[in-house]
Design a protein around this motif. Sequence first.
Motif, PDB file in Angstrom:
ATOM      1  N   GLU A  23       0.830  -1.208   0.000  1.00 35.74           N
ATOM      2  CA  GLU A  23       0.000   0.000   0.000  1.00 35.74           C
ATOM      3  C   GLU A  23       0.866   1.260   0.000  1.00 35.74           C
ATOM      4  N   TYR A  24       2.089   1.133   0.490  1.00 38.60           N
ATOM      5  CA  TYR A  24       3.015   2.261   0.519  1.00 38.60           C
ATOM      6  C   TYR A  24       3.987   2.218  -0.659  1.00 38.60           C
ATOM      7  N   GLU A  25       3.631   1.417  -1.645  1.00 34.85           N
ATOM      8  CA  GLU A  25       4.347   1.336  -2.921  1.00 34.85           C
ATOM      9  C   GLU A  25       5.777   0.829  -2.767  1.00 34.85           C
ATOM     10  N   TYR A  26       5.968  -0.083  -1.814  1.00 35.58           N
ATOM     11  CA  TYR A  26       7.241  -0.790  -1.727  1.00 35.58           C
ATOM     12  C   TYR A  26       7.126  -2.096  -2.500  1.00 35.58           C
ATOM     13  N   ASN A  27       8.199  -2.458  -3.190  1.00 38.41           N
ATOM     14  CA  ASN A  27       8.269  -3.778  -3.809  1.00 38.41           C
ATOM     15  C   ASN A  27       8.767  -4.742  -2.739  1.00 38.41           C
ATOM     16  N   VAL A  28       7.992  -5.775  -2.428  1.00 37.80           N
ATOM     17  CA  VAL A  28       8.321  -6.666  -1.316  1.00 37.80           C
ATOM     18  C   VAL A  28       8.607  -8.072  -1.841  1.00 37.80           C
ATOM     19  N   ILE A  29       9.773  -8.583  -1.487  1.00 42.31           N
ATOM     20  CA  ILE A  29      10.148  -9.957  -1.813  1.00 42.31           C
ATOM     21  C   ILE A  29      10.195 -10.741  -0.504  1.00 42.31           C
ATOM     22  N   VAL A  30       9.454 -11.840  -0.435  1.00 40.27           N
ATOM     23  CA  VAL A  30       9.386 -12.637   0.788  1.00 40.27           C
ATOM     24  C   VAL A  30      10.286 -13.868   0.663  1.00 40.27           C
ATOM     25  N   ALA A  31      11.066 -14.113   1.701  1.00 39.87           N
ATOM     26  CA  ALA A  31      11.893 -15.320   1.777  1.00 39.87           C
ATOM     27  C   ALA A  31      11.572 -16.023   3.086  1.00 39.87           C
ATOM     28  N   LYS A  32      11.423 -17.339   3.028  1.00 44.09           N
ATOM     29  CA  LYS A  32      11.020 -18.065   4.244  1.00 44.09           C
ATOM     30  C   LYS A  32      12.207 -18.431   5.127  1.00 44.09           C
ATOM     31  N   ASP A  33      13.419 -18.391   4.570  1.00 45.08           N
ATOM     32  CA  ASP A  33      14.584 -18.757   5.369  1.00 45.08           C
ATOM     33  C   ASP A  33      15.839 -18.082   4.817  1.00 45.08           C
TER      34      ASP A  33
END
Length: 226
Positions: A23-33
Motif C-alpha cells: 500500500e506504501y508502494e514498496y516492492n516486497v520480496i518474501v523469503a522463508k529462510d
Amino acid sequence: MRTILLVDKDKDTAKDLKTFLLEYEYNVIVAKDEIEARAVLVREMVDLIIISISAKNSFGLDIIANFRSINSDVPIIIITNRNDIESKIIAFNSGANDLIVRPYNNYELIARISNQLRYNKKVINQVFVNGDLTIDYNRRVVYMQNHEVHLTNLEFKILSLLAQNLDHVLTYDYIIETIWGKGGQDYNGLRVFMSGIRKKLKTGKRISRVIRTQVNIGYRMKKLSK
C-alpha cells in the motif's frame, strides 16, 4: 520503487505485512529462510531487509552477519518478541540498524523503514561515463550504448568498484575482500562473476573490452574515449 526483502518463516504474517507494505508502494520480496534470502540478495537490488525473529523460528541473529557478507550497506530491521536489553544489544552488535518489538503498530514500522532509507541514501550524486558505459549510482542502473544492462546486486557492486578505481589494477584478493569479505569467495568464483558481467556488457556479438584482465593479478576497468 524501493525493494524490501522480508525474511519470515510464518507465511500468514509475511503475507499480511507484504500486503500492508504494498500500500506504501514498496516492492516486497518474501523469503522463508536464510537460503532463500541469500539467493535474493545475490540476484536483486535490495534497499532494506526486515528479519522477523520469533521463538518458533529456527534461525537467530547470526543471519544478520551472513547477510552483511553479501551486502554491507543495506539497512536491516529486526522484528522480535524479545524486549530485554541483552537481546537488543546482541541484535545491534550483530549488525542490525533498528529493532522493533512485538506487538507493534504497522505505522510505526513504516516510519522506521522511511527513517532507515532516508539515512542510507547514497551521497554519490554522479553519473559515471566511460566510453559506451554509463553507471547511474543513485538509480543503480547501468547502460551500454544507451541500452539498460540488467545486473545482479553483486555484479553491480563489482562493476562499481572497478569504475571507482578507473585504470587501476585491483587484485583478486582486494575485490573479493571488498565485495564478499575476507574468505567470502575464491578466485574461480570471482572469474565466473567477471565473465557474466562481460557478457552482459557486450554490444551486438562483440564482448566489451572495458574490463581487462591482469594475468595472475586481478582486473581493471580501462579508461575509454567516446
